[in-house]
Design a protein around this motif. Structure first.
Motif, PDB file in Angstrom:
ATOM      1  N   GLY A 119       0.945  -1.302   0.523  1.00 15.24           N
ATOM      2  CA  GLY A 119       0.055  -0.023   0.325  1.00 15.24           C
ATOM      3  C   GLY A 119       0.872   0.953  -0.274  1.00 15.24           C
ATOM      4  O   GLY A 119       1.814   1.358   1.446  1.00 15.24           O
ATOM      5  N   PHE A 120       0.593   1.954  -0.962  1.00  9.28           N
ATOM      6  CA  PHE A 120       1.658   3.225  -0.945  1.00  9.28           C
ATOM      7  C   PHE A 120       0.441   4.835  -1.538  1.00  9.28           C
ATOM      8  O   PHE A 120       0.945   4.907  -1.775  1.00  9.28           O
ATOM      9  N   GLY A 121      -0.287   4.532  -0.570  1.00  9.21           N
ATOM     10  CA  GLY A 121      -0.950   6.250  -0.155  1.00  9.21           C
ATOM     11  C   GLY A 121      -0.166   6.921   0.784  1.00  9.21           C
ATOM     12  O   GLY A 121       0.489   6.442   0.486  1.00  9.21           O
ATOM     13  N   GLU A 122      -2.002   7.447   1.133  1.00 10.52           N
ATOM     14  CA  GLU A 122      -0.848   8.049   2.530  1.00 10.52           C
ATOM     15  C   GLU A 122      -0.339   7.282   2.897  1.00 10.52           C
ATOM     16  O   GLU A 122       0.843   8.022   4.207  1.00 10.52           O
ATOM     17  N   ILE A 123      -0.799   6.923   3.780  1.00  3.25           N
ATOM     18  CA  ILE A 123      -0.248   5.921   4.988  1.00  3.25           C
ATOM     19  C   ILE A 123       1.025   5.491   4.614  1.00  3.25           C
ATOM     20  O   ILE A 123       2.142   4.964   5.641  1.00  3.25           O
ATOM     21  N   VAL A 176       8.785  -1.723  -0.498  1.00  5.96           N
ATOM     22  CA  VAL A 176       6.948  -0.894  -0.734  1.00  5.96           C
ATOM     23  C   VAL A 176       6.609  -1.589  -2.453  1.00  5.96           C
ATOM     24  O   VAL A 176       7.356  -1.575  -3.283  1.00  5.96           O
ATOM     25  N   ALA A 177       4.883  -1.832  -1.845  1.00  6.01           N
ATOM     26  CA  ALA A 177       4.151  -2.782  -3.187  1.00  6.01           C
ATOM     27  C   ALA A 177       2.701  -2.071  -3.401  1.00  6.01           C
ATOM     28  O   ALA A 177       2.468  -1.470  -2.491  1.00  6.01           O
ATOM     29  N   THR A 178       2.079  -2.109  -4.089  1.00  6.21           N
ATOM     30  CA  THR A 178       1.128  -1.933  -4.526  1.00  6.21           C
ATOM     31  C   THR A 178       0.155  -3.157  -5.282  1.00  6.21           C
ATOM     32  O   THR A 178       1.224  -4.147  -5.748  1.00  6.21           O
ATOM     33  N   THR A 179      -0.998  -2.819  -6.100  1.00  8.34           N
ATOM     34  CA  THR A 179      -1.025  -3.556  -6.533  1.00  8.34           C
ATOM     35  C   THR A 179      -0.581  -3.354  -8.166  1.00  8.34           C
ATOM     36  O   THR A 179      -1.281  -4.295  -8.843  1.00  8.34           O
ATOM     37  N   ARG A 180      -0.521  -2.241  -8.074  1.00  7.39           N
ATOM     38  CA  ARG A 180       0.215  -1.379  -9.787  1.00  7.39           C
ATOM     39  C   ARG A 180       1.280  -2.296  -9.925  1.00  7.39           C
ATOM     40  O   ARG A 180       2.294  -2.580  -9.071  1.00  7.39           O
ATOM     41  N   ASP A 181       1.911  -1.865 -11.732  1.00  3.21           N
ATOM     42  CA  ASP A 181       3.364  -2.299 -12.060  1.00  3.21           C
ATOM     43  C   ASP A 181       4.317  -0.699 -10.660  1.00  3.21           C
ATOM     44  O   ASP A 181       3.664  -0.130 -10.980  1.00  3.21           O
ATOM     45  N   PRO A 182       5.519  -1.555 -10.594  1.00  2.01           N
ATOM     46  CA  PRO A 182       6.400  -0.606  -9.424  1.00  2.01           C
ATOM     47  C   PRO A 182       6.470   0.535 -10.156  1.00  2.01           C
ATOM     48  O   PRO A 182       6.953   1.622  -9.807  1.00  2.01           O
ATOM     49  N   GLU A 183       6.317   0.581 -11.619  1.00  2.00           N
ATOM     50  CA  GLU A 183       7.456   1.613 -12.326  1.00  2.00           C
ATOM     51  C   GLU A 183       5.992   2.736 -12.361  1.00  2.00           C
ATOM     52  O   GLU A 183       6.389   4.176 -12.452  1.00  2.00           O
ATOM     53  N   PHE A 234       3.909  -4.688   6.633  1.00  2.00           N
ATOM     54  CA  PHE A 234       3.127  -3.599   7.292  1.00  2.00           C
ATOM     55  C   PHE A 234       1.861  -3.510   5.805  1.00  2.00           C
ATOM     56  O   PHE A 234       1.814  -3.079   4.367  1.00  2.00           O
ATOM     57  N   LEU A 235       0.711  -3.778   6.133  1.00  2.00           N
ATOM     58  CA  LEU A 235      -0.491  -3.868   5.329  1.00  2.00           C
ATOM     59  C   LEU A 235      -0.772  -2.656   5.539  1.00  2.00           C
ATOM     60  O   LEU A 235      -2.091  -1.834   6.435  1.00  2.00           O
ATOM     61  N   ALA A 236      -1.266  -1.480   4.625  1.00  2.00           N
ATOM     62  CA  ALA A 236      -1.581  -0.113   4.415  1.00  2.00           C
ATOM     63  C   ALA A 236      -2.449   0.419   3.127  1.00  2.00           C
ATOM     64  O   ALA A 236      -2.004   1.043   2.898  1.00  2.00           O
ATOM     65  N   VAL A 237      -2.947  -0.169   3.179  1.00  2.00           N
ATOM     66  CA  VAL A 237      -4.478  -0.393   2.124  1.00  2.00           C
ATOM     67  C   VAL A 237      -5.405  -0.708   2.811  1.00  2.00           C
ATOM     68  O   VAL A 237      -5.034  -0.472   3.694  1.00  2.00           O
ATOM     69  N   ARG A 238      -6.454  -0.280   2.498  1.00  2.00           N
ATOM     70  CA  ARG A 238      -8.025   0.681   2.574  1.00  2.00           C
ATOM     71  C   ARG A 238      -8.662  -1.312   3.417  1.00  2.00           C
ATOM     72  O   ARG A 238      -7.858  -1.950   2.549  1.00  2.00           O
ATOM     73  N   PHE A 239      -9.042  -1.394   3.908  1.00  5.89           N
ATOM     74  CA  PHE A 239      -9.172  -2.411   5.174  1.00  5.89           C
ATOM     75  C   PHE A 239      -9.844  -3.437   3.821  1.00  5.89           C
ATOM     76  O   PHE A 239      -9.811  -4.606   4.208  1.00  5.89           O
ATOM     77  N   GLN A 240     -11.184  -2.666   3.331  1.00  9.81           N
ATOM     78  CA  GLN A 240     -11.668  -3.594   1.594  1.00  9.81           C
ATOM     79  C   GLN A 240     -11.145  -4.019   0.803  1.00  9.81           C
ATOM     80  O   GLN A 240     -11.372  -5.390   0.871  1.00  9.81           O
ATOM     81  N   SER A 241      -9.570  -4.114   0.945  1.00  9.23           N
ATOM     82  CA  SER A 241      -8.933  -4.721   0.346  1.00  9.23           C
ATOM     83  C   SER A 241      -8.149  -5.883   0.517  1.00  9.23           C
ATOM     84  O   SER A 241      -7.400  -6.359   0.199  1.00  9.23           O
ATOM     85  N   HIS A 242      -7.916  -5.979   2.213  1.00 10.61           N
ATOM     86  CA  HIS A 242      -6.789  -6.862   3.131  1.00 10.61           C
ATOM     87  C   HIS A 242      -6.852  -8.413   1.965  1.00 10.61           C
ATOM     88  O   HIS A 242      -6.182  -8.936   1.518  1.00 10.61           O
ATOM     89  N   PRO A 243      -8.387  -9.216   1.878  1.00 11.81           N
ATOM     90  CA  PRO A 243      -8.391 -10.140   1.344  1.00 11.81           C
ATOM     91  C   PRO A 243      -7.211 -10.364  -0.216  1.00 11.81           C
ATOM     92  O   PRO A 243      -6.766 -11.459  -0.432  1.00 11.81           O
ATOM     93  N   ASP A 244      -8.141  -9.262  -0.807  1.00 13.88           N
ATOM     94  CA  ASP A 244      -7.047  -9.307  -2.339  1.00 13.88           C
ATOM     95  C   ASP A 244      -5.581  -9.385  -2.117  1.00 13.88           C
ATOM     96  O   ASP A 244      -5.050 -10.435  -2.688  1.00 13.88           O
ATOM     97  N   VAL A 245      -5.076  -8.680  -1.218  1.00 10.98           N
ATOM     98  CA  VAL A 245      -3.485  -8.758  -1.335  1.00 10.98           C
ATOM     99  C   VAL A 245      -3.231 -10.278   0.235  1.00 10.98           C
ATOM    100  O   VAL A 245      -2.255 -10.482  -0.634  1.00 10.98           O
TER     101      VAL A 245
END
Length: 199
Positions: free
Chosen positions: A7-11, A28-35, A63-74
């Motif tokens: 999760g690479f939003g504000e938090i 740091v990672a998200t579900t998007r391409d790192p680039e 560190f799980l820093a995503v929206r709570f609703q997104s945690h099952p996808d991670v």
């Protein structure tokens, strides 16, 4: 010991800056391409490495820093999270209580991350406060930790101290976790409490 922030939003970016301040490397990672977020990571510091979700999931402490609703996808990134510590930084504000089955939100997260040792932490302060230096008036800003695994909580407490914070353990997820969780339209008693510990 390897670290990752998913999760690479504000938090997520705020946590990355906390690592960068102390020169501790973190992926740091998200579900998007790192680039797609590489420039933001580079702006924080040289030890902040953008990577894929699959690579980030290989870290020892995540560190799980995503929206709570997104945690099952991670959680689907690995069939088992055995041997890993997940620091649950999510807040379930706005999530109806019935969706949590009467459980603390961190317990719901723990169920999704099969085999992981979950520590609730770093979620009780707004990003703008967490982003400030933890050195305050000669003391250290407090972060609360709750876990059903005391060894995991101790390890995250040591990391918090390395990052400059003063960790305070609150006990298990069903006791301490309730004090720092958001759910429905309410906040736990310790959410937003910006405390400083003087040694």
């Amino acid at each position: 010991m390897s670290y990752a922030i998913i999760g690479f939003g504000e938090i997520g970016q705020t946590l990355a800056r906390a690592f960068a301040r102390k020169g501790i490397a973190v992926s740091v990672a998200t579900t998007r391409d790192p680039e797609s977020f590489a420039s933001e990571a580079a702006a924080i510091g040289p030890g902040i490495t953008p990577t894929t979700l699959a690579e980030a999931a290989k870290a020892d402490i995540i560190f799980l820093a995503v929206r709570f609703q997104s945690h099952p996808d991670v959680a689907k990134a690995l069939p088992s999270w055995q041997g890993k510590i997940i620091v649950d930084v999510t807040n379930a504000y706005g999530v109806p209580d019935e969706n949590l089955g009467g459980q603390p939100s961190a317990t719901v997260v723990a169920r999704a991350f099969s085999g992981a040792r979950v520590v609730k932490g770093f979620n009780h302060l707004a990003a703008a406060v967490l982003d400030q230096s933890p050195a305050v008036h000669g003391g250290r800003r407090v972060v609360f930790l709750a876990s059903d695994d005391d060894d995991a909580a101790t390890q995250i407490g040591a990391l918090a101290e390395n990052l400059g914070f003063a960790p305070i353990k609150l006990g298990g997820l069903s006791e301490g976790g309730l004090l720092v969780q958001a759910h429905g339209n309410s906040w736990g008693w310790l959410i937003f409490k910006d405390l400083v510990k003087f040694d």
